[in-house]
Design a protein around this motif. Structure first.
Motif, PDB file in Angstrom:
ATOM      1  N   ILE A  56     -34.711   4.151 -17.979  1.00 43.02           N
ATOM      2  CA  ILE A  56     -35.204   4.431 -19.326  1.00 43.02           C
ATOM      3  C   ILE A  56     -36.527   3.699 -19.504  1.00 43.02           C
ATOM      4  O   ILE A  56     -36.628   2.498 -19.273  1.00 43.02           O
ATOM      5  CB  ILE A  56     -34.206   3.972 -20.403  1.00 43.02           C
ATOM      6  CG1 ILE A  56     -32.920   4.768 -20.291  1.00 43.02           C
ATOM      7  CG2 ILE A  56     -34.814   4.111 -21.791  1.00 43.02           C
ATOM      8  CD1 ILE A  56     -31.852   4.328 -21.259  1.00 43.02           C
ATOM      9  N   LYS A  60     -36.971   6.837 -23.280  1.00 42.22           N
ATOM     10  CA  LYS A  60     -36.696   8.155 -22.713  1.00 42.22           C
ATOM     11  C   LYS A  60     -36.299   8.012 -21.254  1.00 42.22           C
ATOM     12  O   LYS A  60     -36.692   7.058 -20.579  1.00 42.22           O
ATOM     13  CB  LYS A  60     -37.937   9.043 -22.803  1.00 42.22           C
ATOM     14  CG  LYS A  60     -38.397   9.314 -24.208  1.00 42.22           C
ATOM     15  CD  LYS A  60     -39.635  10.160 -24.207  1.00 42.22           C
ATOM     16  CE  LYS A  60     -40.146  10.347 -25.633  1.00 42.22           C
ATOM     17  NZ  LYS A  60     -41.372  11.119 -25.652  1.00 42.22           N
ATOM     18  N   LYS A  61     -35.526   8.974 -20.762  1.00 41.54           N
ATOM     19  CA  LYS A  61     -35.175   8.984 -19.341  1.00 41.54           C
ATOM     20  C   LYS A  61     -36.450   9.164 -18.531  1.00 41.54           C
ATOM     21  O   LYS A  61     -37.210  10.103 -18.751  1.00 41.54           O
ATOM     22  CB  LYS A  61     -34.212  10.127 -19.004  1.00 41.54           C
ATOM     23  CG  LYS A  61     -32.809   9.884 -19.479  1.00 41.54           C
ATOM     24  CD  LYS A  61     -31.894  11.000 -18.995  1.00 41.54           C
ATOM     25  CE  LYS A  61     -30.530  10.860 -19.613  1.00 41.54           C
ATOM     26  NZ  LYS A  61     -29.641  11.957 -19.247  1.00 41.54           N
TER      27      LYS A  61
END
Length: 77
Positions: A56, A60-61
């Motif tokens: 992350i 966000k990934k």
């Protein structure tokens, strides 16, 4: 504010990426990949990844941890 799950996953990834520096690893490094088309394969080389282990960045990934047959799943170190 980040969710508790996101924080835990972030801490897990941080601890896993620090393992090579701790002397418990035999020189193996984690590799990350993207799966922008969500077909369960890495976009760069078609290899598989663990959908439950991801990096992350900025909430966000940012990439998935690639499977590597040379990495042991043993917890002893």
């Amino acid at each position: 504010m980040k969710s508790r799950t996101a924080k835990l996953v972030g801490l897990f990834v941080a601890s896993v990426t620090m393992a090579p520096l701790s002397g418990c690893s035999s020189g193996s490094d984690l590799e990350f990949c993207d799966d922008l088309n969500s077909d369960k394969f890495c976009d760069d080389d078609g290899s598989t990844y663990n959908p439950n282990s991801y990096l992350i960045k900025d909430g966000k990934k940012a990439g998935y941890v690639k499977y590597d047959s040379s990495v042991s799943s043993s917890s002893g170190g």
